[in-house]
Design an enzyme around this catalytic site. Sequence first.
Site, short mmCIF file in Angstrom:
data_model
loop_
_atom_site.label_atom_id
_atom_site.label_comp_id
_atom_site.label_asym_id
_atom_site.label_seq_id
_atom_site.Cartn_x
_atom_site.Cartn_y
_atom_site.Cartn_z
N ALA A 88 0.77 -1.21 -0.08
CA ALA A 88 -0.06 0.16 -0.12
C ALA A 88 0.90 1.22 -0.01
CB ALA A 88 -0.85 0.01 1.43
N TYR A 143 1.93 2.20 8.25
CA TYR A 143 1.47 2.29 6.63
C TYR A 143 2.17 1.15 6.02
CZ TYR A 143 5.36 5.55 6.08
OH TYR A 143 6.91 5.93 6.01
N CYS A 144 1.46 0.87 4.88
CA CYS A 144 1.88 -0.49 4.09
C CYS A 144 2.38 -1.63 5.00
CB CYS A 144 3.10 0.11 3.08
SG CYS A 144 3.53 -1.07 1.88
N PRO A 145 1.13 -2.13 5.65
CA PRO A 145 1.46 -3.21 6.45
C PRO A 145 1.67 -4.56 5.98
CG PRO A 145 -1.02 -2.49 6.51
CD PRO A 145 -0.30 -1.60 5.84
N LYS A 156 7.89 -0.09 13.43
CA LYS A 156 8.61 -0.39 12.00
C LYS A 156 9.37 0.48 11.34
CE LYS A 156 6.39 -1.24 7.34
NZ LYS A 156 4.94 -1.36 6.66
#
Length: 273
Positions: A88, A143-145, A156
């Site tokens: 994502a 975000y972008c998991p 992260k």
Amino acid sequence: MSGRIPSPFYIQDSSDKTLVGDILFPFAYDELLCQKIGEGASPFVHIWRHEKAIVLGLRDRRLPNVEHAIRWLHVHGYQVGVRNSGGAAVSLDPGIVNVSIVMPNPTGRLEFKEDFELMYALIRESFAKLGLDAGKGEVKGSYCPGEYDVSVNGRKLCGISQRRQTKAFIVNAFVAVEGHAYRRGELIRSFYELATGGDPDQDAPVVEPKTMATLAELGGYGATVRTFVKTLTETLTSWGGTVGRHPDKPSMQELERMAATLRSRYDRKEQET
């Protein structure tokens, strides 16, 4: 780890200068070399940075108000592109180091996790040289998991995605080395608020900026972009890589055509599911 990058391979470090043009150019570069590597050219690792961009995933492009959200990003000076790998939205700036491993896959095998493990091993070994113990596993709220989020102390610092062709593949990673992790998280959260129209039922990550961090923030021996790229290169050379530009590098005309192809193929509101 189940494998290494086949030797000989090239380590192409373009990170000394940040890219300022079309964000799809580095993805087009990797895509073109992936084709050549599938035909027998040497594997390579590409290290690069971009000045100011947001790279979306395919599912982001399907959100109901995404055009409005993209215009908002443009107004604030961001290049916007849709990548052809999974994942994502991510935020790129000079504090983010992007890494691509491009390798042959002559048998057409589908060992997805093995390829993610390769990138994870590279990042983990490089972090260790900076005194940081990296773990993997989805970090909720980032975000972008994904399953291969790379974290330190539960926060992260890196995400990994993959793009496969018939005879070769690309594994991409973004590594947050310097800068403001919280602000990046706020930016991506704002993008999703606009792109979803505030609808919690849309297929979009719920971003909590506090879940993100940088190497510098976590005290990796005074980590900077320069020191991280140095440790990354040291790890790769110990694996058998040679620092230098790939001899089969594409021309500017090839890059322009491929970037246009990627944009027409992936940067569309309606995508096949």
